[in-house]
Design a protein around this motif. Structure first.
Motif, short mmCIF file in Angstrom:
data_model
loop_
_atom_site.label_atom_id
_atom_site.label_comp_id
_atom_site.label_asym_id
_atom_site.label_seq_id
_atom_site.Cartn_x
_atom_site.Cartn_y
_atom_site.Cartn_z
N GLN A 32 23.81 1.82 24.98
CA GLN A 32 23.25 3.08 25.57
C GLN A 32 23.46 4.55 24.83
O GLN A 32 25.34 4.47 24.30
N ARG A 33 22.45 4.43 24.03
CA ARG A 33 22.07 6.25 23.33
C ARG A 33 22.99 7.52 24.68
O ARG A 33 23.63 7.41 25.31
N SER A 34 24.26 8.31 23.53
CA SER A 34 24.73 9.31 24.43
C SER A 34 23.79 10.13 24.79
O SER A 34 22.93 10.14 24.14
N MET B 269 21.75 12.54 22.21
CA MET B 269 21.86 11.77 20.98
C MET B 269 20.46 11.98 21.51
O MET B 269 19.70 12.34 22.22
N GLU C 30 29.64 6.75 18.23
CA GLU C 30 27.83 7.37 18.98
C GLU C 30 27.60 7.35 20.29
O GLU C 30 27.30 8.04 20.60
N HIS C 31 27.70 5.84 20.87
CA HIS C 31 27.07 5.30 22.50
C HIS C 31 27.68 5.66 23.39
O HIS C 31 28.98 6.04 22.97
N TRP D 242 18.72 2.30 25.87
CA TRP D 242 19.54 0.89 25.47
C TRP D 242 18.78 0.81 23.84
O TRP D 242 17.54 0.57 23.61
N GLU D 243 19.49 0.44 22.84
CA GLU D 243 19.45 -0.14 21.35
C GLU D 243 19.71 -1.10 21.21
O GLU D 243 21.07 -1.63 21.60
N GLU E 52 28.82 2.95 12.79
CA GLU E 52 29.23 3.47 14.96
C GLU E 52 29.95 2.79 15.51
O GLU E 52 30.14 3.19 16.60
N PRO F 121 18.19 10.24 24.97
CA PRO F 121 19.67 9.81 25.93
C PRO F 121 19.51 9.00 26.86
O PRO F 121 18.57 8.71 27.38
#
Length: 128
Positions: free
Chosen positions: A19-21, A24, A95-96, A30-31, A54, A27
């Motif tokens: 999950q992107r923070s 980012m 990062e996530h 999910w990726e 990452e 925001p």
């Protein structure tokens, strides 16, 4: 068109989603982890570098899937997905904000980035 790689990371039959923070772009979406291919870099080298940066992991590439194209409002990307197997044990999120291990049928339960949705659709067709 920007070339970007992503990894479908498999461990014990489960697939990793991150999950992107909040800081980012896009925001909390999910990726599949990955990133932009640098000038002069191959897609294979890129995905290995990005996963190390990452998530602090090493993987073995099993296969490359067909790239998908997606046009965000700010840019167009060609997303190159790799199916990989995890060689490292510990994942460190740099990062996530979160990670989840999902079975194939659970992939559609998350709020994914649109380009990653196209990768999931392609992956599910391959698994049938």
């Amino acid at each position: 068109m920007i070339d970007v790689t992503c990894a479908i990371i498999i461990r014990d039959g489960l697939i990793l989603a991150v999950q992107r923070s909040e800081r980012m772009k896009h925001p909390l979406k999910w990726e599949f982890p990955g990133g932009k291919v640098e000038s002069g870099e191959s897609a294979e080298t890129c995905i290995m570098r990005e996963l190390k940066e990452e998530l602090h992991i090493e993987v073995e590439i099993l296969r490359v899937l067909s790239p998908v194209e997606f046009h965000y409002s700010e840019k167009s990307i060609r997303l190159i997905p790799f199916e990989v197997t995890l060689l490292s044990n510990e994942i460190i999120l740099k990062e996530h904000s979160r990670l989840k291990w999902l079975n194939v049928t659970g992939l559609s339960d998350l709020d994914w980035l649109p380009a990653d949705v196209l990768v999931i659709e392609q992956y599910l067709k391959l698994k049938k």
